[in-house]
Design a protein around this motif. Structure first.
Motif, PDB file in Angstrom:
ATOM      1  N   LYS A  69       0.805  -1.228   0.000  1.00 59.31           N
ATOM      2  CA  LYS A  69       0.000   0.000   0.000  1.00 59.31           C
ATOM      3  C   LYS A  69       0.839   1.280   0.000  1.00 59.31           C
ATOM      4  O   LYS A  69       0.314   2.366   0.200  1.00 59.31           O
ATOM      5  N   ASN A  70       2.154   1.109  -0.210  1.00 57.80           N
ATOM      6  CA  ASN A  70       3.048   2.262  -0.305  1.00 57.80           C
ATOM      7  C   ASN A  70       3.012   3.141   0.945  1.00 57.80           C
ATOM      8  O   ASN A  70       3.115   4.363   0.877  1.00 57.80           O
ATOM      9  N   SER A  73       6.194   5.415   1.928  1.00 61.36           N
ATOM     10  CA  SER A  73       6.258   6.730   1.288  1.00 61.36           C
ATOM     11  C   SER A  73       5.300   7.706   1.968  1.00 61.36           C
ATOM     12  O   SER A  73       5.628   8.878   2.172  1.00 61.36           O
ATOM     13  N   ARG A  74       4.132   7.214   2.320  1.00 64.93           N
ATOM     14  CA  ARG A  74       3.158   8.078   2.987  1.00 64.93           C
ATOM     15  C   ARG A  74       3.702   8.555   4.334  1.00 64.93           C
ATOM     16  O   ARG A  74       3.578   9.730   4.683  1.00 64.93           O
ATOM     17  N   PRO A  79       8.480  10.082  -1.922  1.00 67.21           N
ATOM     18  CA  PRO A  79       8.705   8.775  -2.523  1.00 67.21           C
ATOM     19  C   PRO A  79       9.938   8.099  -1.926  1.00 67.21           C
ATOM     20  O   PRO A  79      10.972   8.747  -1.727  1.00 67.21           O
TER      21      PRO A  79
END
Length: 206
Positions: A69-70, A73-74, A79
């Motif tokens: 769910k990346n 980076s969040r 990024p």
């Protein structure tokens, strides 16, 4: 103070929040990650690397969810690069950490290996933790029981325990109270969360 008037700072440090589940818990139940110079996510098993920590519950599925769910980076608000097999690397480093800690306890005279020695420690109530190889004989392991009010660690391999005790392989081990034993239990708990244990291998009776 934390929720319900419980102090947030404990002996093992303040609580931290998992970026995937949102749960807040003591740091020993989480894995800390930091960003390297190239913005690559790096596991910080010892909790000593510089940089702002990003915390994920010590659970393979949760780490993999954070990757999918990346969420790194969040959390970093930019990024980042996530290496392939991140959960596998966490497992590898945690296993090495547990092996190193058991080795230190052995050198301090607070750990023994071998069926008879372990049995003796259990009978004399010297043992606080029973450690048995996940790939050891279930029948043999069932002859020894976890210490009353003690702990059981049964997800290290015979080869890993061999490294900890300076032997080729070890099936049975025991740790006395004091020293680094509590840390062994905590780190082994984190390892259990990220380690895939094959069906049919697991805890002995008792």
């Amino acid at each position: 103070m934390g929720r319900g008037g419980v102090p947030k700072d404990r002996e093992d440090g303040p609580d931290r929040k998992c970026i995937a589940t949102g749960d807040v818990q003591p740091k020993h139940g989480l894995v800390r990650f930091v960003l390297g110079p190239d913005d690559q996510v790096v596991p910080d098993i010892l909790g000593k690397l510089p940089g702002r920590g990003i915390y994920v519950a010590a659970d393979r599925a949760t780490i993999e969810l954070a990757v999918q769910k990346n969420l790194f980076s969040r959390a970093a608000k930019r990024p980042v690069k996530v290496p392939e097999g991140l959960a596998d690397e966490v497992e590898k480093q945690l296993a090495r950490r547990v092996v190193d800690l058991i080795s230190l306890q052995r050198k301090a005279g607070k750990a023994v290996a071998g069926y008879e020695k372990v049995k003796g420690w259990l009978q004399m109530e010297e043992a606080e933790v029973l450690v048995q190889a996940v790939d050891g004989s279930g029948r043999g392991k069932s002859k020894l029981s976890t210490p009353h009010y003690g702990h059981y660690i049964g997800w290290l391999t015979a080869d890993e325990l061999g490294l900890a005790f300076g032997r080729q392989t070890v099936i049975h081990g025991a740790l006395a109270s004091g020293g680094l034993t509590q840390r062994v239990v905590e780190e082994a708990g984190r390892l259990k969360g990220v380690r895939v244990i094959e069906a049919g291998k697991g805890q002995s009776k008792g």
